[in-house]
Design an enzyme around this catalytic site. Sequence first.
Site, PDB file in Angstrom:
ATOM      1  CB  SER A 132      -0.892   0.040   1.241  1.00  0.00           C
ATOM      2  OG  SER A 132      -1.526   1.306   1.367  1.00  0.00           O
ATOM      3  CE1 TYR A 146      -4.027  -2.171   5.134  1.00  0.00           C
ATOM      4  CE2 TYR A 146      -3.588   0.130   4.626  1.00  0.00           C
ATOM      5  CZ  TYR A 146      -3.888  -1.155   4.197  1.00  0.00           C
ATOM      6  OH  TYR A 146      -4.054  -1.425   2.857  1.00  0.00           O
TER       7      TYR A 146
END
Length: 237
Positions: A132, A146
């Site tokens: 990501s 995350y």
Amino acid sequence: MSDFAGKNILVLGGSRGIGKAIVQRFAAGGGQVAFTYAGSADAAAALAAETGSEAIRTDSADRDAVIATVAGRGALDVLVVNAGVAMIGDPLTFDPDEVDRMIDINVRGPYHAAVEAARHMTGPGRIIVIGSVNGDRMPFAGGAAYALTKSAVQGMVRGLARDFGDRGITVNAIQPGPTDSDMNPADGPMAAAMHGFMAIKRHAHASEVAELTAFVAGPHGAMITGSFQTIDGGFGA
Ligand code: NDP
């Protein structure tokens, strides 16, 4: 398209969203595609029927199951680890077990899958983890856990690229920015805030991420390794 004709391909986490688009892209390219899923049995069965691929139930939080599934596919040409979950919110309220489960799925699963795939690869294989842009940039509160998982992906990609490079195996991360999916709907409550960080103010389509993944996995990707290919509309710029 026949750019993956005859290639043995496994996508971990392929039943929905970005993973589904990746399965569709490889299948359209003639690949022999298998993919895993955890909870979405109906979606997985529909995708398998649509694409002629094989759906395998494997929870990416279960290390030994992941290793067994990867080993069971034999000499892969391409492994894509897409399975991932996101916890965004106040860390003071998070259940620590859920945080650890996210780390299992987003970090431990990709690491053990990548190593097991490399153990069985016989040619110039491709290992791709869907990371990501949050591995590079976490511009709002609530994403620490995350982001740590996606930064960890970067470390494993750098290291494994060097471990397996002499066998012609490449190891890379694809780093999407906001991409329309169940995890991050284009019309979700966070959408406008995310677009505020972007140069191109829209969510990506999963097919756009799949196309970049196919490029890195394909014949033109032989010299791309240890890298993070970001597709984020300028989120990280
Ligand atoms: P979705 O939630 O839409 O889909 C997630 C996919 O991963 C599903 O196929 C799901 O399968 C699978 N999966 C989740 N947990 C497990 C598990 N324990 N075992 C096996 N499979 C699992 O997410 P996205 O498509 O949006 O995200 C895909 C990847 O892209 C993730 O790694 C995510 O972190 C990353 N990403 C997404 C972005 C976005 O904006 N959407 C941005 C940047 C990165 P099932 O339903 O069967 O459990």
